[in-house]
Design a protein around this motif. Sequence first.
Motif, PDB file in Angstrom:
ATOM      1  N   VAL A 156       0.828  -1.207   0.000  1.00 22.98           N
ATOM      2  CA  VAL A 156       0.000   0.000   0.000  1.00 22.98           C
ATOM      3  C   VAL A 156       0.863   1.259   0.000  1.00 22.98           C
ATOM      4  O   VAL A 156       0.581   2.227  -0.721  1.00 22.98           O
ATOM      5  CB  VAL A 156      -0.956   0.005   1.212  1.00 22.98           C
ATOM      6  N   ASN A 157       1.927   1.251   0.782  1.00 23.18           N
ATOM      7  CA  ASN A 157       2.802   2.425   0.827  1.00 23.18           C
ATOM      8  C   ASN A 157       3.543   2.627  -0.490  1.00 23.18           C
ATOM      9  O   ASN A 157       3.813   3.766  -0.886  1.00 23.18           O
ATOM     10  CB  ASN A 157       3.802   2.293   1.978  1.00 23.18           C
ATOM     11  N   TYR A 158       3.860   1.533  -1.172  1.00 23.95           N
ATOM     12  CA  TYR A 158       4.487   1.676  -2.493  1.00 23.95           C
ATOM     13  C   TYR A 158       3.515   2.331  -3.474  1.00 23.95           C
ATOM     14  O   TYR A 158       3.875   3.265  -4.204  1.00 23.95           O
ATOM     15  CB  TYR A 158       4.930   0.318  -3.038  1.00 23.95           C
ATOM     16  N   ILE A 159       2.271   1.832  -3.486  1.00 26.89           N
ATOM     17  CA  ILE A 159       1.264   2.417  -4.377  1.00 26.89           C
ATOM     18  C   ILE A 159       1.052   3.886  -4.037  1.00 26.89           C
ATOM     19  O   ILE A 159       0.919   4.733  -4.927  1.00 26.89           O
ATOM     20  CB  ILE A 159      -0.060   1.638  -4.266  1.00 26.89           C
ATOM     21  N   ARG A 160       1.049   4.196  -2.765  1.00 26.19           N
ATOM     22  CA  ARG A 160       0.876   5.588  -2.337  1.00 26.19           C
ATOM     23  C   ARG A 160       2.026   6.463  -2.824  1.00 26.19           C
ATOM     24  O   ARG A 160       1.833   7.638  -3.153  1.00 26.19           O
ATOM     25  CB  ARG A 160       0.786   5.642  -0.811  1.00 26.19           C
TER      26      ARG A 160
ATOM     27  N   ALA B 281       4.303  -2.553 -12.252  1.00 24.16           N
ATOM     28  CA  ALA B 281       5.224  -3.047 -11.225  1.00 24.16           C
ATOM     29  C   ALA B 281       4.626  -4.219 -10.455  1.00 24.16           C
ATOM     30  O   ALA B 281       5.287  -5.245 -10.237  1.00 24.16           O
ATOM     31  CB  ALA B 281       5.586  -1.917 -10.265  1.00 24.16           C
ATOM     32  N   LEU B 282       3.368  -4.095 -10.050  1.00 23.65           N
ATOM     33  CA  LEU B 282       2.718  -5.168  -9.295  1.00 23.65           C
ATOM     34  C   LEU B 282       2.492  -6.402 -10.166  1.00 23.65           C
ATOM     35  O   LEU B 282       2.564  -7.536  -9.674  1.00 23.65           O
ATOM     36  CB  LEU B 282       1.391  -4.671  -8.722  1.00 23.65           C
ATOM     37  N   SER B 283       2.232  -6.200 -11.450  1.00 18.98           N
ATOM     38  CA  SER B 283       2.054  -7.331 -12.361  1.00 18.98           C
ATOM     39  C   SER B 283       3.355  -8.111 -12.511  1.00 18.98           C
ATOM     40  O   SER B 283       3.359  -9.351 -12.495  1.00 18.98           O
ATOM     41  CB  SER B 283       1.580  -6.842 -13.734  1.00 18.98           C
TER      42      SER B 283
ATOM     43  N   GLU C  87       1.372   6.773  -6.819  1.00 17.80           N
ATOM     44  CA  GLU C  87       0.083   7.365  -7.182  1.00 17.80           C
ATOM     45  C   GLU C  87      -0.766   7.524  -5.930  1.00 17.80           C
ATOM     46  O   GLU C  87      -1.621   6.687  -5.625  1.00 17.80           O
ATOM     47  CB  GLU C  87      -0.630   6.476  -8.204  1.00 17.80           C
ATOM     48  N   PRO C  88      -0.534   8.592  -5.149  1.00 13.43           N
ATOM     49  CA  PRO C  88      -1.249   8.786  -3.876  1.00 13.43           C
ATOM     50  C   PRO C  88      -2.764   8.748  -4.014  1.00 13.43           C
ATOM     51  O   PRO C  88      -3.456   8.216  -3.143  1.00 13.43           O
ATOM     52  CB  PRO C  88      -0.769  10.171  -3.421  1.00 13.43           C
ATOM     53  N   ALA C  89      -3.281   9.303  -5.112  1.00 10.56           N
ATOM     54  CA  ALA C  89      -4.738   9.362  -5.277  1.00 10.56           C
ATOM     55  C   ALA C  89      -5.353   7.980  -5.410  1.00 10.56           C
ATOM     56  O   ALA C  89      -6.533   7.784  -5.120  1.00 10.56           O
ATOM     57  CB  ALA C  89      -5.088  10.204  -6.504  1.00 10.56           C
ATOM     58  N   LEU C  90      -4.556   7.007  -5.831  1.00 12.36           N
ATOM     59  CA  LEU C  90      -5.082   5.658  -6.022  1.00 12.36           C
ATOM     60  C   LEU C  90      -5.458   5.008  -4.698  1.00 12.36           C
ATOM     61  O   LEU C  90      -6.369   4.184  -4.635  1.00 12.36           O
ATOM     62  CB  LEU C  90      -4.045   4.796  -6.747  1.00 12.36           C
ATOM     63  N   VAL C  91      -4.766   5.378  -3.633  1.00  7.62           N
ATOM     64  CA  VAL C  91      -5.043   4.803  -2.321  1.00  7.62           C
ATOM     65  C   VAL C  91      -6.335   5.367  -1.739  1.00  7.62           C
ATOM     66  O   VAL C  91      -7.082   4.670  -1.051  1.00  7.62           O
ATOM     67  CB  VAL C  91      -3.868   5.071  -1.355  1.00  7.62           C
ATOM     68  N   GLU C  92      -6.617   6.617  -2.048  1.00  8.03           N
ATOM     69  CA  GLU C  92      -7.773   7.277  -1.452  1.00  8.03           C
ATOM     70  C   GLU C  92      -8.935   7.441  -2.419  1.00  8.03           C
ATOM     71  O   GLU C  92     -10.091   7.364  -2.026  1.00  8.03           O
ATOM     72  CB  GLU C  92      -7.354   8.652  -0.924  1.00  8.03           C
ATOM     73  N   HIS C  93      -8.611   7.674  -3.686  1.00 10.04           N
ATOM     74  CA  HIS C  93      -9.663   7.896  -4.671  1.00 10.04           C
ATOM     75  C   HIS C  93      -9.370   7.063  -5.915  1.00 10.04           C
ATOM     76  O   HIS C  93      -8.639   6.105  -5.861  1.00 10.04           O
ATOM     77  CB  HIS C  93      -9.759   9.383  -5.031  1.00 10.04           C
ATOM     78  N   ARG C  94      -9.905   7.494  -7.025  1.00  9.18           N
ATOM     79  CA  ARG C  94      -9.693   6.786  -8.279  1.00  9.18           C
ATOM     80  C   ARG C  94      -8.718   7.570  -9.135  1.00  9.18           C
ATOM     81  O   ARG C  94      -8.861   8.764  -9.304  1.00  9.18           O
ATOM     82  CB  ARG C  94     -11.028   6.624  -9.016  1.00  9.18           C
ATOM     83  N   ALA C  95      -7.730   6.873  -9.674  1.00  6.94           N
ATOM     84  CA  ALA C  95      -6.719   7.548 -10.480  1.00  6.94           C
ATOM     85  C   ALA C  95      -6.476   6.777 -11.767  1.00  6.94           C
ATOM     86  O   ALA C  95      -6.555   5.562 -11.802  1.00  6.94           O
ATOM     87  CB  ALA C  95      -5.415   7.666  -9.707  1.00  6.94           C
ATOM     88  N   THR C  96      -6.164   7.506 -12.835  1.00  6.78           N
ATOM     89  CA  THR C  96      -5.904   6.869 -14.126  1.00  6.78           C
ATOM     90  C   THR C  96      -4.671   7.460 -14.797  1.00  6.78           C
ATOM     91  O   THR C  96      -4.490   7.329 -15.990  1.00  6.78           O
ATOM     92  CB  THR C  96      -7.112   7.045 -15.071  1.00  6.78           C
ATOM     93  N   GLY C  97      -3.845   8.126 -14.046  1.00  4.72           N
ATOM     94  CA  GLY C  97      -2.680   8.782 -14.622  1.00  4.72           C
ATOM     95  C   GLY C  97      -1.505   7.846 -14.797  1.00  4.72           C
ATOM     96  O   GLY C  97      -1.604   6.630 -14.699  1.00  4.72           O
ATOM     97  N   GLY C  98      -0.323   8.449 -15.055  1.00  2.00           N
ATOM     98  CA  GLY C  98       0.878   7.665 -15.273  1.00  2.00           C
ATOM     99  C   GLY C  98       1.279   6.856 -14.063  1.00  2.00           C
ATOM    100  O   GLY C  98       1.806   5.756 -14.185  1.00  2.00           O
ATOM    101  N   GLY C  99       1.032   7.403 -12.865  1.00  2.00           N
ATOM    102  CA  GLY C  99       1.355   6.680 -11.646  1.00  2.00           C
ATOM    103  C   GLY C  99       0.553   5.404 -11.520  1.00  2.00           C
ATOM    104  O   GLY C  99       1.053   4.381 -11.043  1.00  2.00           O
ATOM    105  N   PHE C 100      -0.693   5.455 -11.948  1.00  2.00           N
ATOM    106  CA  PHE C 100      -1.555   4.269 -11.906  1.00  2.00           C
ATOM    107  C   PHE C 100      -0.990   3.171 -12.798  1.00  2.00           C
ATOM    108  O   PHE C 100      -0.876   2.014 -12.390  1.00  2.00           O
ATOM    109  CB  PHE C 100      -2.967   4.649 -12.360  1.00  2.00           C
TER     110      PHE C 100
END
Length: 237
Positions: free
Chosen positions: A95-99, A121-123, A102-115
């Motif tokens: 979770v901290n890596y994702i944050r 990376a996770l795949s 792409e911080p917004a992915l942890v709290e909201h919905r994100a579709t940017g480059g960070g996502f």
Amino acid sequence: MALGCNIWNMGFYACFIAYPLIYKPMVKENSTVKRITIASVVSAVVALQLGAFSVVLQTKLSGISELPFSKFLMLMQPIHLAIGIVEGFVTAGVVNYIRSVEPALVEHRATGGGFRKAVIALSILAVITGGVLSWFASTHPDGLEWSIKNIYGKTELDSTPSGIKTEFQKIQEKTALMPDYSFPSSDDESGSDAWPAPDPGTTVSGLVGGAVVLAVVVLFGVVLFKWKKKSYSHVKR
């Protein structure tokens, strides 16, 4: 029945108890590394403690085992406490890596480059884990097997399938494409306790299993998204 119990013990408590009632209130909106770590560990511990208790209760209610309830419970809870702490820190790391990407992915919905970066990376990590690191899986008993072994001296209980259980077991034996996470073989696997255990069957089962889980999650996500969108449009009208 075992599948249903596993879904309840490992899925329900984590998704519908630990996450909404423990993790979210602890993290809130202003998430920090420390808060995410503490919330992840506490949530994992609670989820596994509830799951471990359910295993003991289900075993008692099933009537197919003579495992003493109190002794079984006193063994299952402590070992799953240790497992929960480790799993909590692993969850916090993810979770901290994702944050971080792409911080917004942890709290909201994100579709940017960070996502996209997080997904890639996770795949890659999932492929490496399922395809290679699975060879290094421990040959020691897991929490349930350890508890049973400390009562009966062996990791599995002797049982004689009968009735519907026998029929389901026959169906499973005939339809299982990769029993025990490997290709079917008539050879006597005397070295099954070897570690590490490089096995193409283990690799394939890990990759295929991961892909199937991902496909099911995506399918449910699409269905729920369309259902939510449709419901919202009706309310708006």
